[in-house]
Design an enzyme around this catalytic site. Structure first.
Site, PDB file in Angstrom:
ATOM      1  N   GLU A  53       0.829  -1.206   0.000  1.00 47.26           N
ATOM      2  CA  GLU A  53       0.000   0.000   0.000  1.00 47.26           C
ATOM      3  C   GLU A  53       0.866   1.260   0.000  1.00 47.26           C
ATOM      4  O   GLU A  53       0.546   2.241  -0.683  1.00 47.26           O
ATOM      5  CB  GLU A  53      -0.918   0.007   1.232  1.00 47.26           C
ATOM      6  N   CYS A  78      -2.099  -3.707   7.209  1.00 46.12           N
ATOM      7  CA  CYS A  78      -1.638  -3.992   8.576  1.00 46.12           C
ATOM      8  C   CYS A  78      -2.143  -2.938   9.549  1.00 46.12           C
ATOM      9  O   CYS A  78      -2.361  -1.780   9.203  1.00 46.12           O
ATOM     10  CB  CYS A  78      -0.123  -4.115   8.615  1.00 46.12           C
ATOM     11  N   THR A 198      19.815 -40.386   0.417  1.00 45.21           N
ATOM     12  CA  THR A 198      19.949 -39.431  -0.682  1.00 45.21           C
ATOM     13  C   THR A 198      21.209 -38.594  -0.529  1.00 45.21           C
ATOM     14  O   THR A 198      21.939 -38.343  -1.501  1.00 45.21           O
ATOM     15  CB  THR A 198      18.712 -38.511  -0.749  1.00 45.21           C
ATOM     16  N   ASP A 202      23.657 -39.191  -3.624  1.00 43.70           N
ATOM     17  CA  ASP A 202      23.616 -38.077  -4.581  1.00 43.70           C
ATOM     18  C   ASP A 202      24.638 -36.988  -4.282  1.00 43.70           C
ATOM     19  O   ASP A 202      24.995 -36.215  -5.179  1.00 43.70           O
ATOM     20  CB  ASP A 202      22.219 -37.444  -4.598  1.00 43.70           C
ATOM     21  N   ARG A 209      21.204 -22.158  -7.374  1.00 47.81           N
ATOM     22  CA  ARG A 209      22.149 -21.417  -8.229  1.00 47.81           C
ATOM     23  C   ARG A 209      21.481 -20.717  -9.406  1.00 47.81           C
ATOM     24  O   ARG A 209      22.023 -19.745  -9.926  1.00 47.81           O
ATOM     25  CB  ARG A 209      23.263 -22.342  -8.724  1.00 47.81           C
ATOM     26  N   GLU A 283      12.730 -33.242  -0.442  1.00 47.73           N
ATOM     27  CA  GLU A 283      13.101 -33.750  -1.770  1.00 47.73           C
ATOM     28  C   GLU A 283      13.498 -35.226  -1.786  1.00 47.73           C
ATOM     29  O   GLU A 283      13.912 -35.729  -2.815  1.00 47.73           O
ATOM     30  CB  GLU A 283      14.240 -32.900  -2.353  1.00 47.73           C
ATOM     31  N   GLY A 285      14.781 -39.197   0.086  1.00 46.06           N
ATOM     32  CA  GLY A 285      14.218 -40.113  -0.896  1.00 46.06           C
ATOM     33  C   GLY A 285      12.899 -40.715  -0.461  1.00 46.06           C
ATOM     34  O   GLY A 285      12.188 -40.160   0.370  1.00 46.06           O
TER      35      GLY A 285
END
Length: 346
Positions: A53, A78, A198, A202, A209, A283, A285
């Site tokens: 606003e 607010c 994981t 991985d 990035r 994410e 596993g």
């Protein structure tokens, strides 16, 4: 679409520009209209900065027009002093004629008080315009305020035959375009969580990035301290929480939290809440995601399905029954489905 809906849709578009920049505060957009012409627009651009606003009013060159203008806000202005003064007082000071609101603010410090104050000052107030769309846009904020726990998004990528990876081998599944989308999702979260398996197989960076942000905290379970010291999650380059025994070293951005096998997913979320994590992307596993599903500790599921077939390996999690598929779209070779527990949010 009526006039109010048209301008409110613009508010929601503006609000979306604050994604990943304003949390744990809500995304808010504002539009000021005089004689069917937009004379000012604004959105909440960054946490601690001027509200939507305020930015919209600043954009109005002829302030005298505000007395005959309508202010559209995607969230109730607010009412309290925080990092900025109350927006409701600014609206009243400029004697804006009418205010149209999408959602009431569930924060107890606001919660309808601004509406009452504006009406008491003679301002016409209309509420509930595109209410469901606004509730979906700010679902993270609403959940945090109402439940004081992170909003949990479960995400995985799987082959067309339902496998998330080959056995004990890192298996990229989604396309480069989808990987960029996932980085955008990450940039809108406070935390990203993977399990021990994981993390070991991985060796993920869990960064953003493609959409840089200083907000994301990397999180992993490492109950038995199995994670090699040269893995990315122990590089101390980004804020990181390791649920496992402490490691010796001069840590600046990495914290270790005891987490025993008997501890529950709910206890994990409570500890993350104490660390200020209001949104969590899980994410993988499969075992970790399945534990969230079985505990009912989730609000949203995002599944990426690639056209390729793996034929064998680690099966993906099982979707629970009675899901509402809110969104489905194709991105190159990937089909992306987004599920919630109901269609209550528009």
């Amino acid at each position: 679409m009526g006039k109010h809906e048209l301008y409110m849709q613009r508010c929601l578009q503006l609000a979306q520009l604050g994604a990943g920049k304003v949390a744990p505060n809500p995304m808010v957009g504002a539009v000021i209209v005089h004689q069917n012409r937009i004379i000012g627009e604004g959105w909440h651009r960054f946490f601690g900065g001027p509200h939507a606003e305020v930015n919209a009013i600043r954009e109005v060159q002829e302030k005298a027009l505000l007395k005959e203008a309508t202010l559209y806000c995607s969230l109730e202005p607010c009412h309290h002093f925080g990092k900025t003064p109350p927006c409701v007082d600014l609206i009243i000071a400029h004697q804006i004629k009418k205010v149209v609101i999408c959602n009431l603010d569930p924060n107890p410090q606001v919660g309808g008080k601004s509406i009452q104050k504006m009406r008491a000052a003679g301002i016409e107030v209309i509420t509930g315009v595109l209410e469901k769309k606004g509730a979906w846009l700010n679902r993270f904020f609403f959940h945090w305020i109402r439940h004081h726990l992170p909003y949990v998004v479960l995400k995985w990528a799987q082959s067309s035959d339902g496998f998330i990876s080959r056995s004990n081998a890192r298996t990229p599944i989604s396309s480069p375009s989808t990987q960029r989308l996932v980085h955008r999702w990450r940039s809108e979260m406070d935390g990203i969580l993977v399990g021990t398996r994981t993390a070991l197989i991985d060796n993920p960076q869990l960064d953003t990035r493609f959409y840089p942000t200083g907000r994301l905290t990397r999180i992993t379970l490492d109950r038995h301290g199995k994670l090699p010291i040269d893995h990315h999650l122990l590089d101390d380059r980004h804020p990181t929480l390791i649920f496992g025994p402490p490691r010796t070293g001069n840590w600046h951005s990495t914290a270790f939290i005891e987490f025993n096998r008997g501890d529950t997913i709910q206890q994990l979320l409570q500890r993350l809440q104490l660390k200020g994590i209001s949104t969590l992307l899980v994410e993988g596993g499969t075992e970790l995601i399945q534990s969230f599903l079985e505990a009912g500790a989730w609000q949203e599921i995002r599944v990426i399905q690639n056209h390729q077939q793996l034929s064998q390996g680690l099966k993906g999690p099982q979707l629970p029954p009675n899901l509402y598929r809110r969104e489905s779209f194709q991105l190159h070779q990937d089909k992306i489905n987004i599920y919630t527990t109901s269609q209550a949010l528009g």
